[in-house]
Write a protein that holds these residues in place. Structure first.
Motif, short mmCIF file in Angstrom:
data_model
loop_
_atom_site.label_atom_id
_atom_site.label_comp_id
_atom_site.label_asym_id
_atom_site.label_seq_id
_atom_site.Cartn_x
_atom_site.Cartn_y
_atom_site.Cartn_z
N ARG B 569 0.92 -1.15 0.11
CA ARG B 569 0.02 -0.07 0.08
C ARG B 569 1.06 1.08 0.04
O ARG B 569 1.97 1.36 0.62
CB ARG B 569 -0.88 0.11 1.10
N ILE B 570 0.42 2.17 -0.96
CA ILE B 570 1.12 3.53 -0.97
C ILE B 570 0.23 4.50 -0.71
O ILE B 570 -0.44 4.76 -1.74
CB ILE B 570 2.02 3.46 -2.22
N TYR B 571 -0.10 4.96 0.26
CA TYR B 571 -1.12 5.91 0.59
C TYR B 571 -1.07 7.12 -0.29
O TYR B 571 -0.21 8.07 -0.29
CB TYR B 571 -1.34 6.35 2.12
N THR B 575 5.32 8.01 -1.03
CA THR B 575 6.09 7.15 -0.52
C THR B 575 7.25 7.70 -0.11
O THR B 575 7.28 9.12 -0.18
CB THR B 575 6.42 6.05 -1.66
N THR B 576 8.38 7.03 0.41
CA THR B 576 9.53 7.82 0.91
C THR B 576 10.62 7.04 0.43
O THR B 576 10.84 5.74 -0.24
CB THR B 576 9.70 7.60 2.38
N ASP B 579 11.17 3.59 1.88
CA ASP B 579 10.41 2.69 1.46
C ASP B 579 10.67 2.06 0.10
O ASP B 579 10.67 0.83 -0.15
CB ASP B 579 8.91 3.39 1.54
N LEU B 580 11.10 3.03 -0.60
CA LEU B 580 11.74 2.56 -2.08
C LEU B 580 12.56 1.71 -2.02
O LEU B 580 12.72 0.69 -2.80
CB LEU B 580 11.92 3.82 -2.99
N ARG B 602 1.03 2.95 -7.66
CA ARG B 602 1.81 2.09 -6.65
C ARG B 602 2.70 1.15 -7.59
O ARG B 602 2.84 1.06 -8.75
CB ARG B 602 0.73 1.17 -6.08
N MET B 622 5.33 -4.14 5.26
CA MET B 622 4.25 -2.80 4.88
C MET B 622 2.98 -3.64 4.67
O MET B 622 2.92 -4.58 4.34
CB MET B 622 4.74 -2.34 3.17
#
Lengths: 103, 809
Positions: B569-571, B575-576, B579-580, B602, B622
């Motif tokens: 999930r990538i609200y 993203t950051t 996370d990437l 996403r 995640m």
């Protein structure tokens, strides 16, 4: 003909399935509501879909790719589609719940 | 631990009582130590289906509702073949004929009923039986092998079902009835006469207005003597004249009885700690003999025992359906005209269809249907709900609108070449369909579908198939009412109404009570029932993962080669770097063959082996992006006022807030949202299920858009000022959709079907909106992340791995 021990009934959920590889053949084991465990080649005759991933309804499984229905007792595809998958003999030890597969 | 549990004993192992126990186990699984005594040597079976066993449509195994394994796994002590002979209500103990005694804190008497046997001279002779249990059914089957003539006394529901079964077994069957027409308690004379004709065509004979006087024969029955002096020969006499509540045990134990065991609205008898439910119970003067009221009683009793607040049982309006092959009869409510009521009738002797509606004060109070009972459930729910039907009378009486019959599609279809494709999904030509009708004997759309697959996928060609059926089958074409799938004739609304009315709580129970033709359903109805039950009973219902499609069982999309894809999930599409990096590292570690951006902002890791899924989820750490489910997928956003020089509102913030609010929500079909920060609409919010577009000083809310198969632009729902209002309307809209749309119906189709105005109207009232919001929140509070759950639970995780390495023996 080779008979082998492949696991225990309680390792398969009711209306669920597990798969295993014997040589180059992938086999799907299904556990029906009736308690029966049935084994077929894990390959829908239509486009090779993994039957083990399908939904089990009674003694039929619905292929997850295009909803072809395979009768797990006979291995026959149900009308209006046609075809057949190989079935394998399964024995269950009533005491231990061990599943034996012969092929 | 068992010392903490109260002892619950139930006398009787039938449908009503066990239903109450099932319900109780869901409400308060730890509250009681349960013991059940059953006089029959079987686990709980569906008595209603005995006629199907007799008629050859089902086996004994097919009608078992709860097998022994069920009792075992729920920790219920079951004594079959034990009859409880007495109760000491002071010592709170029951005693059985086999010398067992059991003490109780709470006792349920669910002793059911006995068949009523006419006290005729000779009634004790061999070959005189009732039609009540498996044993009677077996006797009939045995007798049919050696004897020919059967008489059934009683032309009611049960008698006719018994008679039909005996016909099926090859016996000559006459039905003896005291009244001048059959099923007089359910049907008016016109319907009854049509029914009799139909049954006579099947080979049944009728002896009407006959009073039985004596049973003739020495040891075994030979015949039946009537009051008018006539005699009918018989080798078997089945008495099916009614049932009487089994109150013997209650009477002996000093519990108050009348015709049945007297209970109040909470199924309590006059003796403390003793309850009664089912055919043995008498509530407000009525002892019911049909399953629906008994299930309603069971639900009240279960809540009472679980200590859950409940309104009492207030009695039931009943409906009946005859389960006889080739004959469809339905009746409900008050079906005869009384002063102050009027009746509308439709009678078609050629097709054998009869329909009668009884109306009082513009409300439907009763209905009789013969020949086509498809509307039964809908009419029944109108009767139950006391709905005003003013202005709808004609439509209700005639069913489908008459303009459907006069469509001009004939000519074009007739001119079409044989090799032209009618069904694009499955490549079925006009010629193939024509052949199925002309030589394959297909006379309905369902039959054509089963035979050729035409209209079996998207269903878009169904009107053409219907047209061809008209052309090639003409008068032989039959319209079969199609339900949600081939396992039922009931539609979505009927099923949902019945689940609510009878408080059905499991997929199996729905199928059992609503007469499913496949005992475990199919890949179409199972997921839909699972959804409806979860939507209706969010707190009680336990999701059946085996009734979910592959993607939702393995929480990843199945691909054509059997591999899966992983989408974290990538609200709001934000993203950051950290996370990437994590996603990239996991993709590299597991040799993911393709990493792709999805249409909803996403990252899709494609081509993952099933065995690797749990390990990847664990390492990613995640939440699941639910890219595989009938649920909230993505909330697409543009940059909005955060960076964009045109942006008027914070689209990213709004998108993230919506995604966090609704993630993991189960919905009838997939749901996509988008938020645009200005009317330039860069997030393409007007082709989403719920689109939010910022304007200066507020938000426009749009619904029913779709960028998929049939592109549909949204309709404007309303304009609001604050962020909180966006959430309020989104919640209300999504919940209204959840409660009213069909399974697999996207909002775009749904909005077109029910009309924008009806949705606006439903959401317009703030109180209603807040009530919907409260319901969606109650559901959302119960959700959890499926990836995490599978990572943590070996029992779920095992299904991702091959079963143990085979060893040759």
């Amino acid at each position: 003909m080779t008979k082998m021990l492949v696991g225990n009934v309680n390792e398969i959920d009711i209306k669920g399935s597990r798969k295993l590889l014997v040589g180059n053949t992938e086999i799907a084991l299904f556990r029906l509501t009736t308690g029966e465990v049935l084994a077929v080649e894990n390959k829908c005759p239509h486009k090779g879909g993994a039957l083990s991933e399908g939904m089990v309804c009674g003694s039929r499984v619905h292929c997850p790719l295009h909803d072809w229905r395979v009768d797990l007792h006979s291995g026959n595809v149900l009308a209006p589609d046609t075809g057949h998958v190989t079935t394998y003999e399964v024995e269950i030890d009533p005491e231990s719940g061990h599943i034996y597969l012969t092929l | 631990m068992s010392t903490l549990r109260k002892k619950l004993v139930m006398v009787g192992n039938g449908m009503a009582g066990v239903r109450a126990i099932e319900h109780l186990l869901k409400l308060a699984p730890e509250a009681y130590e349960i013991t059940i005594f059953g006089a029959e040597p079987h686990p709980n079976y569906n008595r209603i289906m005995l006629s199907s066993v007799l008629a050859g449509g089902a086996s004994m195994n097919d009608i078992i509702i709860n097998d022994l394994e069920w009792y075992h796994s729920n920790g219920i002590r079951l004594y079959t073949g034990h009859t409880v002979t007495s109760i000491d209500t002071r010592q709170k103990t029951v005693y059985t004929d086999k010398g067992i005694e059991a003490s109780y804190d709470e006792l349920i008497l669910a002793t059911g009923s006995n068949p009523f046997m006419l006290p005729l001279p000779g009634a004790e002779k061999e070959g005189v039986i009732a039609f009540r249990d498996i044993k009677d059914t077996q006797i009939m089957q045995e007798t049919a092998k050696t004897h020919r003539k059967a008489l059934v006394i009683g032309g009611g529901l049960l008698g006719l079902e018994a008679a039909r079964g005996l016909l099926h077994l090859g016996m000559e069957v006459s039905v003896v009835h005291i009244h001048e027409y059959i099923m007089e308690r359910q049907l008016d004379e016109a319907a009854s006469v049509m029914l009799r004709k139909e049954l006579e065509e099947q080979g049944m004979k009728f002896l009407l207005k006959k009073q039985s006087e004596a049973i003739l024969g020495k040891k075994r029955v030979k015949g039946l003597l009537f009051a008018d002096g006539e005699i009918a020969e018989a080798d078997l006499i089945v008495m099916a004249v009614g049932i009487k509540p089994n109150v013997e045990l209650a009477r002996k134990s000093g519990i108050e009885i009348n015709r049945g065991i007297i209970v109040n609205d909470y199924m309590e008898t006059n003796t403390p700690g003793v309850y009664s439910v089912g055919e043995c119970a008498e509530h407000r003067g009525i002892a019911y003999g049909l399953v629906a009221p008994l299930y309603e009683q069971g639900a009240v009793l279960a809540k009472r025992l679980a200590g859950v607040q409940t309104e009492g049982y207030a009695g039931s309006i009943t409906s009946t359906k005859l389960k006889v092959s080739g004959v469809d009869v339905f009746s409900a409510g008050q079906f005869t005209e009384q002063p102050g009521s009027r009746a509308l009738r439709y009678q078609d002797e050629i097709e054998g269809v009869y329909k009668k509606l009884v109306i009082k004060d513009d409300k439907l109070v009763g209905a009789v249907l013969f020949g086509d009972t498809g509307d039964g459930a809908q009419l029944f729910s109108m009767i139950k709900n006391n709905e005003n039907i003013k202005g709808m009378e004609k439509e209700l009486l005639l069913g489908v609108s008459s303009d459907a019959l006069a469509s001009p599609k004939g000519n074009r279809l007739e001119a079409m070449a044989d090799d032209e494709i009618i069904c694009g999904c499955n490549g079925v030509s006009k010629g193939a369909i024509a052949e199925a009708i002309q030589s394959g004997g297909c006379t309905s759309v369902g039959a054509i579908k089963a035979c050729t697959k035409a209209s079996a996928s998207c269903g878009g060609c169904k009107p053409l198939v219907e047209g061809l059926l008209q052309i090639y089958a003409g008068d032989n074409a039959v319209t079969v009412k199609e339900g949600i799938c081939g396992c039922t004739t009931l539609g979505r609304d009927e099923i949902v109404a019945e689940i609510k009315r009878m408080e059905l709580k499991t997929v199996k129970e729905v199928m059992n009570v609503l007469d499913w033709s496949n005992d475990e359903g199919c890949a179409k109805c199972r997921p839909s029932l699972n959804y409806y039950l979860g939507m209706l009973w969010p707190e009680e219902y336990i999701d059946e993962k085996e009734s979910r499609f592959t993607n939702e069982r393995y929480h990843a999309n199945i691909q054509k080669d059997g591999t899966y894809s992983v989408v974290p999930r990538i609200y709001g599409g934000v993203t950051t770097p950290a996370d990437l990096i994590k996603i990239a590292e996991v993709a590299a570690k597991f040799d993911v063959p393709m990493v792709k951006f999805t249409g909803g902002q996403r990252l899709d890791l494609l081509g993952v082996k099933k065995e690797d899924l749990p390990k990847m989820w664990e390492e990613l750490d995640m939440p699941s992006g639910h890219a595989y489910g009938k649920t909230l997928r993505t909330v697409k956003t543009c940059v909005g006022s955060t960076f964009c020089r045109f942006g008027t509102q914070d689209a990213i913030g709004m998108g993230i807030r919506l995604e966090k609010a609704f993630e993991r929500l189960n919905t009838p079909a997939k749901v996509k949202l988008a938020v645009s920060g200005c009317p330039r609409n860069c997030a393409e919010a007007t082709i989403k299920d719920f689109g939010v577009v910022a304007i200066d000083g507020g938000w426009e809310l749009h619904i029913g858009g779709n960028g998929g198969v049939h592109v549909r632009a949204t309709d404007l729902l309303c304009v609001v000022k604050t962020d909180d209002e966006v959430l309020e309307w989104a919640s209300a809209f999504l919940q209204y959709y959840r409660e009213n749309a069909g399974w697999n119906e996207r909002t775009a189709q749904w909005v077109e079907r029910v009309g924008l105005d009806s949705i606006k109207q439903a959401l317009d009232d703030r109180e209603e909106r807040l009530a919907l919001k409260e319901r969606i929140e109650a559901t959302l509070r119960l959700t959890s992340d499926p990836w995490k759950q599978i990572v943590n639970e070996p029992e779920l995780r095992k299904n991702f791995e091959p079963i143990s390495q085979p060893e040759t023996v």
